[in-house]
Design a protein around this motif. Structure first.
Motif, PDB file in Angstrom:
ATOM      1  N   VAL A 303     -75.218  46.017 -42.203  1.00 45.67           N
ATOM      2  CA  VAL A 303     -75.938  44.801 -42.626  1.00 45.67           C
ATOM      3  C   VAL A 303     -77.389  45.126 -43.011  1.00 45.67           C
ATOM      4  CG1 VAL A 303     -76.760  42.541 -41.882  1.00 45.67           C
ATOM      5  CG2 VAL A 303     -74.479  43.321 -41.200  1.00 45.67           C
ATOM      6  N   GLY A 304     -78.027  45.973 -42.219  1.00 50.29           N
ATOM      7  CA  GLY A 304     -79.421  46.317 -42.513  1.00 50.29           C
ATOM      8  C   GLY A 304     -79.582  46.993 -43.868  1.00 50.29           C
ATOM      9  N   VAL A 305     -78.609  47.877 -44.168  1.00 54.86           N
ATOM     10  CA  VAL A 305     -78.659  48.556 -45.469  1.00 54.86           C
ATOM     11  C   VAL A 305     -78.458  47.550 -46.594  1.00 54.86           C
ATOM     12  CG1 VAL A 305     -77.553  50.305 -46.926  1.00 54.86           C
ATOM     13  CG2 VAL A 305     -77.905  50.748 -44.504  1.00 54.86           C
ATOM     14  N   LEU A 306     -77.543  46.577 -46.415  1.00 57.80           N
ATOM     15  CA  LEU A 306     -77.341  45.548 -47.435  1.00 57.80           C
ATOM     16  C   LEU A 306     -78.614  44.764 -47.676  1.00 57.80           C
ATOM     17  CD1 LEU A 306     -75.625  43.786 -49.309  1.00 57.80           C
ATOM     18  CD2 LEU A 306     -74.946  42.433 -47.285  1.00 57.80           C
ATOM     19  N   ILE A 307     -79.275  44.349 -46.603  1.00 60.91           N
ATOM     20  CA  ILE A 307     -80.534  43.600 -46.765  1.00 60.91           C
ATOM     21  C   ILE A 307     -81.574  44.446 -47.492  1.00 60.91           C
ATOM     22  CG2 ILE A 307     -82.459  42.559 -45.506  1.00 60.91           C
ATOM     23  CD1 ILE A 307     -80.441  41.735 -43.348  1.00 60.91           C
ATOM     24  N   ALA A 308     -81.654  45.738 -47.113  1.00 62.09           N
ATOM     25  CA  ALA A 308     -82.635  46.618 -47.760  1.00 62.09           C
ATOM     26  C   ALA A 308     -82.325  46.801 -49.238  1.00 62.09           C
ATOM     27  CB  ALA A 308     -82.652  47.969 -47.050  1.00 62.09           C
ATOM     28  N   THR A 309     -81.008  46.954 -49.571  1.00 61.81           N
ATOM     29  CA  THR A 309     -80.656  47.123 -50.993  1.00 61.81           C
ATOM     30  C   THR A 309     -80.993  45.874 -51.797  1.00 61.81           C
ATOM     31  OG1 THR A 309     -78.389  46.386 -50.534  1.00 61.81           O
ATOM     32  CG2 THR A 309     -78.807  48.764 -50.503  1.00 61.81           C
ATOM     33  N   LEU A 310     -80.773  44.707 -51.201  1.00 56.17           N
ATOM     34  CA  LEU A 310     -81.136  43.462 -51.897  1.00 56.17           C
ATOM     35  C   LEU A 310     -82.652  43.365 -52.090  1.00 56.17           C
ATOM     36  CD1 LEU A 310     -78.704  40.896 -50.214  1.00 56.17           C
ATOM     37  CD2 LEU A 310     -78.490  41.995 -52.447  1.00 56.17           C
ATOM     38  N   LEU A 311     -83.395  43.729 -51.038  1.00 58.89           N
ATOM     39  CA  LEU A 311     -84.858  43.718 -51.159  1.00 58.89           C
ATOM     40  C   LEU A 311     -85.333  44.692 -52.238  1.00 58.89           C
ATOM     41  CD1 LEU A 311     -85.962  43.563 -47.401  1.00 58.89           C
ATOM     42  CD2 LEU A 311     -86.237  41.773 -49.127  1.00 58.89           C
ATOM     43  N   TYR A 312     -84.736  45.898 -52.240  1.00 53.22           N
ATOM     44  CA  TYR A 312     -85.118  46.891 -53.246  1.00 53.22           C
ATOM     45  C   TYR A 312     -84.783  46.403 -54.663  1.00 53.22           C
ATOM     46  CZ  TYR A 312     -86.468  50.717 -50.128  1.00 53.22           C
ATOM     47  OH  TYR A 312     -87.127  51.512 -49.230  1.00 53.22           O
ATOM     48  N   THR A 313     -83.587  45.832 -54.805  1.00 48.37           N
ATOM     49  CA  THR A 313     -83.173  45.351 -56.127  1.00 48.37           C
ATOM     50  C   THR A 313     -84.099  44.244 -56.624  1.00 48.37           C
ATOM     51  OG1 THR A 313     -80.868  45.854 -55.567  1.00 48.37           O
ATOM     52  CG2 THR A 313     -81.241  44.423 -57.452  1.00 48.37           C
ATOM     53  N   LYS A 314     -84.432  43.312 -55.706  1.00 48.34           N
ATOM     54  CA  LYS A 314     -85.327  42.217 -56.093  1.00 48.34           C
ATOM     55  C   LYS A 314     -86.716  42.749 -56.422  1.00 48.34           C
ATOM     56  CE  LYS A 314     -86.413  37.839 -56.536  1.00 48.34           C
ATOM     57  NZ  LYS A 314     -85.861  37.053 -57.658  1.00 48.34           N
ATOM     58  N   ARG A 315     -87.207  43.670 -55.576  1.00 53.21           N
ATOM     59  CA  ARG A 315     -88.559  44.187 -55.783  1.00 53.21           C
ATOM     60  C   ARG A 315     -88.657  45.075 -57.025  1.00 53.21           C
ATOM     61  NH1 ARG A 315     -91.062  45.763 -49.816  1.00 53.21           N
ATOM     62  NH2 ARG A 315     -90.785  43.693 -48.868  1.00 53.21           N
ATOM     63  N   PHE A 316     -87.549  45.693 -57.419  1.00 56.90           N
ATOM     64  CA  PHE A 316     -87.575  46.562 -58.590  1.00 56.90           C
ATOM     65  C   PHE A 316     -87.999  45.789 -59.840  1.00 56.90           C
ATOM     66  CE2 PHE A 316     -85.647  48.502 -62.318  1.00 56.90           C
ATOM     67  CZ  PHE A 316     -86.030  49.835 -62.186  1.00 56.90           C
ATOM     68  N   PHE A 317     -87.559  44.511 -59.926  1.00 57.06           N
ATOM     69  CA  PHE A 317     -87.845  43.735 -61.132  1.00 57.06           C
ATOM     70  C   PHE A 317     -89.180  42.988 -61.059  1.00 57.06           C
ATOM     71  CE2 PHE A 317     -83.254  44.267 -61.256  1.00 57.06           C
ATOM     72  CZ  PHE A 317     -83.053  44.625 -62.580  1.00 57.06           C
ATOM     73  N   GLN A 318     -89.788  42.930 -59.874  1.00 57.71           N
ATOM     74  CA  GLN A 318     -91.051  42.202 -59.759  1.00 57.71           C
ATOM     75  C   GLN A 318     -92.171  42.788 -60.628  1.00 57.71           C
ATOM     76  OE1 GLN A 318     -91.856  42.020 -55.556  1.00 57.71           O
ATOM     77  NE2 GLN A 318     -90.477  40.280 -55.222  1.00 57.71           N
ATOM     78  N   PRO A 319     -92.389  44.109 -60.630  1.00 55.12           N
ATOM     79  CA  PRO A 319     -93.486  44.637 -61.450  1.00 55.12           C
ATOM     80  C   PRO A 319     -93.216  44.578 -62.949  1.00 55.12           C
ATOM     81  CG  PRO A 319     -92.812  46.215 -59.753  1.00 55.12           C
ATOM     82  CD  PRO A 319     -91.764  45.179 -59.840  1.00 55.12           C
ATOM     83  N   VAL A 320     -91.916  44.427 -63.338  1.00 51.41           N
ATOM     84  CA  VAL A 320     -91.601  44.486 -64.765  1.00 51.41           C
ATOM     85  C   VAL A 320     -92.293  43.354 -65.516  1.00 51.41           C
ATOM     86  CG1 VAL A 320     -89.757  44.416 -66.490  1.00 51.41           C
ATOM     87  CG2 VAL A 320     -89.405  45.614 -64.326  1.00 51.41           C
ATOM     88  N   GLY A 321     -92.196  42.148 -64.973  1.00 47.56           N
ATOM     89  CA  GLY A 321     -92.863  41.015 -65.620  1.00 47.56           C
ATOM     90  C   GLY A 321     -94.364  41.185 -65.655  1.00 47.56           C
ATOM     91  N   GLN A 322     -94.922  41.654 -64.531  1.00 49.09           N
ATOM     92  CA  GLN A 322     -96.377  41.877 -64.476  1.00 49.09           C
ATOM     93  C   GLN A 322     -96.790  42.958 -65.459  1.00 49.09           C
ATOM     94  OE1 GLN A 322     -97.735  43.218 -60.653  1.00 49.09           O
ATOM     95  NE2 GLN A 322     -99.876  42.724 -61.072  1.00 49.09           N
TER      96      GLN A 322
END
Length: 606
Positions: A303-322
């Motif tokens: 479960v922890g790895v799933l949460i981390a992968t979701l966080l990483y996936t979401k965070r990966f796209f955050q700087p793109v717009g900026q």
């Protein structure tokens, strides 16, 4: 066989495209060369800044991995009574947060120092370069374009350097660290992200190509707007005199509309690009969550790895717009840097010789030896001029407009270099005389008596800042300027205001005379310098000229033949050649062109 389209100059479209690409590469290399020279003195500071950026983004990227460890290792261990892993993970999370915060604060401060140092250096370079460039450049490169380099273009660079460059660098590094961390944590989730990168790359390339073109167009439109504004304000007297307000309003409105339209097109691109990135990011997170959830149910993923992968996936796209927002600044700044680097690459047509000849005490002997000159390749103003002006002689040049009189003055002042033959001062080619000695030996007073902001005293002492009050007053008395100066509100300490707005045109001319006489040159050139004076003022100046031109070489260019009367010698010019040469009284008594000009002038007085 298919016919290949050919341009009017005999070059195919394919060759033209190749040449355009080659020119673009040259421009980019020129811009990178300039950027490298600006960064070179700041190398150590720049390296430290880069290290801090890397440290900050690496520390930020460690967060989700530590959360996964806390959930999958720390919590089960705590349930078994061992709090060590949970405490250690929590401490590591706090340390990475502190490192990220401290490194971010550090690189922001250092990046500001780097950007301000670069902008300071660049502003000084542009100013020095525009002063160094020859008169030929300034006569073809409008003042509005130069102002655009110093204002709009440097502001575009400032916007990028102040925050954009760090945002671009930190965003890229953060995405890289997030991607690496995701692959190390769960390579299957990393593959999902890798697939999502493809549409992001395609969208970004689409945006890049179109925004690059639009931002260059926008920079051109901005420059045209500034040029039009500066020229209108500079010529405001002519605008009012010829009632050009409405026509100028329409022109300016068209330019502002063009600028608005280009900006609107750019914003329209953002309106497509940003939502497309957000949609791609949200879809990727949804796919990663669904794929990971099934794997958790099958026991393949914690479960922890799933949460981390979701966080990483979401965070990966955050700087793109900026990064996309700052990419606009990057394009604008890149176009501005190209223009500035082009200005800084301009080579003065008049420059000091590699081994200049010192001439500290010139006597003023001028000699033209088969001098040829033209303002363009096909233009010939002086075809073959031979002329000898002994030291101390006052020579008047007269003739119709376009005869070459002012060209002679510009060559003697070395605003331009001769294109053929030689022009000698005391036997030394002007091209070999040091610039310092030449500017001290030759002074030119033009029809436009330009006064700088400051006092009357400052303007007279322009050529000799170390001159005392007595010398300044003596120069003003010699040209008949002392009386009106003392009548000003604060005398010699009166601020002349913008471009001499507090004094009349004739008074400005008298101040410029005093400035020239205080410089005490070996050669004094007066190019229509008495045209702004009335008859009494001209007579007053002529009395001063007769005293001050003694033992000094002087070249007087005038349409008023009354000014010519003080000359030792008159040269009548036509089509770049001297057609009459003699003393004023001798030529007046003859039947040549000067006699006819003198008679016409006498008739006009009657």
């Amino acid at each position: 066989m298919r016919a290949v389209p050919v341009t009017p100059r005999g070059v195919t479209d394919e060759e033209n495209s190749h040449l355009d690409r080659a020119d673009s590469r040259l421009v980019r290399r020129r811009s990178l060369r300039l950027l490298g020279s600006l960064l070179s003195p700041l190398k150590r500071l720049f390296i430290v800044t880069v290290v801090l950026v890397v440290a900050a983004q690496a520390a930020k990227a460690a967060g989700p991995a530590l959360i996964a460890r806390a959930i999958d290792v720390g919590i089960p261990a705590a349930q078994d009574g061992s709090w060590g892993p949970a405490v250690l993970t929590g401490a590591m999370y706090v340390v990475t947060a502190l490192v990220a915060g401290a490194a971010t604060a550090g690189y922001i401060r250092l990046a500001a120092r780097v950007s301000q140092s670069i902008l300071l250096d660049l502003r000084q370079r542009v100013f020095r370069q525009t002063q160094r460039l020859s008169l030929e450049f300034h006569e073809s490169y409008t003042s509005g374009r130069i102002i655009s380099r110093q204002t709009a273009d440097l502001d575009a660079l400032k916007e990028l350097l102040d925050s954009g460059i760090t945002s671009l660098a930190s965003g890229f590094l953060y995405m890289m660290f997030v991607g690496i961390s995701l692959f190390l944590l769960d390579w299957q989730a990393g593959l999902v992200l890798l697939v999502a990168v493809i549409p992001v790359w395609l969208i970004t390339r689409w945006f890049q190509k179109r925004s690059q073109v639009l931002y260059r167009i926008s920079r051109v439109a901005s420059a045209r707007l500034i040029v039009n504004f500066v020229e209108t304000m500079t010529g405001i007297r002519a605008v009012h005199a010829f009632r050009r307000e409405d026509a100028n309003n329409r022109t300016y409105a068209d330019l502002t509309e063009e600028y608005r339209h280009n900006n609107a097109r750019t914003m329209g691109l953002n309106g497509i690009y940003d939502p497309a990135l957000q949609l791609t990011g949200n879809v990727t997170v949804a796919v990663a969550m669904a794929f990971g959830a099934f794997r958790v149910l099958d026991g393949q993923l914690e479960v922890g790895v799933l949460i981390a992968t979701l966080l990483y996936t979401k965070r990966f796209f955050q700087p793109v717009g900026q990064m996309a927002m700052f990419y606009n600044s990057f394009q604008s700044a890149a176009a501005a840097l190209e223009k500035i680097s082009g200005l800084l690459e301009e080579v003065p047509t008049v420059r000091q010789a590699e081994r200049p000849v010192p001439l500290p005490t010139a006597s003023g002997h001028l000699r033209f030896e088969h001098v040829r000159f033209g303002y363009g390749r096909d233009s010939v103003v002086l075809p073959d001029l031979d002329l000898d002006v002994p030291a101390g002689q006052t020579v008047a040049l007269v003739g119709q407009t376009g005869a070459g009189k002012s060209t002679v003055a510009k060559l003697v002042s070395r605003f331009y270099d001769v294109t053929g033959g030689r022009l000698l001062l005391d036997g030394v080619d002007l091209r070999e005389v040091t610039m310092r000695d030449l500017r001290r030996a030759v002074v030119m007073v033009t029809q436009e008596a330009y006064l700088f902001s400051g006092t009357v005293r400052d303007n007279i002492a322009l050529a000799r800042p170390d001159a005392d009050d007595a010398a300044i007053e003596a120069a003003a008395r010699a040209v008949g300027a002392h009386d009106f100066i003392t009548a000003l509100p604060e005398g010699y300490d009166t601020d002349v205001n913008k471009r001499g707005g507090r004094v009349s045109a004739g008074q400005r001319q008298l101040i410029s005379f005093a400035r020239a006489f205080l410089a005490d040159p070996a050669v004094l050139i007066l190019d229509e310098a008495t045209s702004s004076l009335d008859i009494p003022g001209e007579r007053l100046v002529q009395r001063g000229l007769q005293t001050l031109l003694a033992d000094r070489t002087a070249i007087i260019i005038a349409h008023r033949l009354s000014t010519v009367a003080i000359a030792d010698r008159v040269l009548v010019m036509s089509e770049g050649r001297v057609v009459e040469d003699g003393a004023p009284e001798d030529l007046i008594g003859g039947t040549g062109r000067f006699a006819a000009l003198h008679q016409a002038w006498q008739d006009s007085l009657v």
